[in-house]
Design an enzyme around this catalytic site. Structure first.
Site, PDB file in Angstrom:
ATOM      1  CG  HIS A 179      -3.918   9.990   0.148  1.00  0.00           C
ATOM      2  ND1 HIS A 179      -2.552   9.889   0.009  1.00  0.00           N
ATOM      3  CD2 HIS A 179      -4.179   9.566   1.406  1.00  0.00           C
ATOM      4  CE1 HIS A 179      -2.025   9.420   1.127  1.00  0.00           C
ATOM      5  NE2 HIS A 179      -2.989   9.235   1.988  1.00  0.00           N
ATOM      6  CE  LYS A 204      -3.478   4.891   0.338  1.00  0.00           C
ATOM      7  NZ  LYS A 204      -2.104   4.344   0.432  1.00  0.00           N
ATOM      8  CG  ASP A 235      -1.886   1.171   1.186  1.00  0.00           C
ATOM      9  OD1 ASP A 235      -2.916   1.052   0.505  1.00  0.00           O
ATOM     10  OD2 ASP A 235      -1.590   2.207   1.819  1.00  0.00           O
ATOM     11  CE1 TYR A 242       0.902   7.515   2.732  1.00  0.00           C
ATOM     12  CE2 TYR A 242       1.355   5.309   1.915  1.00  0.00           C
ATOM     13  CZ  TYR A 242       0.493   6.216   2.508  1.00  0.00           C
ATOM     14  OH  TYR A 242      -0.765   5.818   2.889  1.00  0.00           O
TER      15      TYR A 242
END
Length: 317
Positions: A103, A70, A36, A41
């Site tokens: 997201h 995302k 994921d 990130y």
């Protein structure tokens, strides 16, 4: 590619960039096949490097992996959705994503990739600008997400951090139904109404932060005493089954029908988190753990956005 997402995935949020490639490689060695990821990130290049190394070593094939990414808030405008998707694909080193999620239900003003990537929350850090909202309706973003499926860039699309009202709204106009709802859920935030609502529409649910406060200590967004792992029902069940408290909490989540994406950089924890298929919690144990619910949300833009970026923007009542 896997047609069904593995119920236990590996979360990549907050894994340091310099550790990500080795962590992903180790996770694949441990048996993880579901990863994921997200543009926000900041470690998708390194995630791709870990995946590529695992494939080159013959540990796994691309078809055996489920890779989620995302769409970040600054790419909600329809003309930028494909750009964001292709950037994640390039960074991850894949031609197609198994799942691509919105997201947050928050549209922010566009920040070009060459200006700053990942763009994060603040429009212009140098000017201390705070968040800058964009007037982009969610239905327009979803239509652009559907176009990604039409073009074969992604296999499935879904949403994160939606509440029941947004789910009802989405289902009133979606040409392609969401294949996943990803939300924070753990014994202190059971989200029973939301999960039931998603189920009524046939939308599977993934629980992020399935161990609750553990992910938030280092961010000063949770206190040590808020750990669900030390709660009596969890500890009693752990002793009864010869499992760790974390394994019990993850088993509770999977047994109630949600997928989970725990995060760790420790090889022994990776394997521990995967090893939850050899026991089953009783109805009494499940009910006792569910009764721990406090509606305690650790990941709440209505709190952290104001504290960190000077912008009050709640999405949960």
């Amino acid at each position: 590619m896997p047609q069904i997402m593995p119920p236990i995935g590996f979360g990549l949020w907050k894994i340091p960039r310099e550790d990500t490639a080795a962590t992903v490689l180790e996770a694949i060695r441990a048996g993880y096949r579901h990863f994921d990821s997200a543009a926000d990130y900041g470690n998708e290049i390194e995630t791709g490097q870990g995946i590529a190394q695992a494939i080159s070593e013959g540990l796994v094939t691309r078809d055996e992996l489920w890779i989620t990414s995302k769409l970040w808030n600054t790419f909600h405008a329809p003309e930028h959705v494909e750009e964001a998707c292709r950037k994640s694909q390039d960074d991850l080193g894949v031609e197609q994503l198994d799942l691509y999620l919105i997201h947050f239900p928050i549209a922010l003003e566009y920040v070009p990739i060459e200006t700053r990537y990942p763009p994060e929350w603040v429009h212009d850090p140098a000017a201390n600008s705070g968040m800058k909202l964009a007037k982009v309706p969610l239905h327009a973003t979803w239509a652009a997400m559907e176009a990604l499926v039409d073009k074969g860039l992604v296999k499935q699309i879904g949403v994160c951090n939606y509440n029941t009202g947004l789910i009802h709204d989405l289902m009133s106009y979606a040409r392609i139904a969401p294949a996943m709802l990803q939300v924070e859920s753990h014994p202190f935030l059971t989200q029973e109404k939301l999960i039931r609502c998603a189920g009524a529409y046939g939308i599977p649910v993934t629980a992020f932060s399935p161990l609750g406060a553990q992910s938030y200590f280092e961010l000063d967004m949770a206190q040590k005493e808020e750990s669900v792992l030390g709660s009596a029902p969890v500890m009693v069940a752990a002793q009864a089954h010869g499992k760790t408290a974390a394994q019990v909490v993850l088993r509770w989540a999977v047994q109630r029908g949600t997928a989970v994406i725990p995060k760790t950089t420790k090889p022994e924890r990776m394997r521990e988190n995967l090893s939850i298929d050899d026991f089953e919690l009783s109805q009494v144990e499940m009910a006792a753990i569910s009764a721990l619910n406090q509606d305690r949300r650790f990941n709440d833009p209505g709190m952290f956005a104001e504290a960190a970026f000077g912008t009050f923007h709640p999405i949960y009542d």
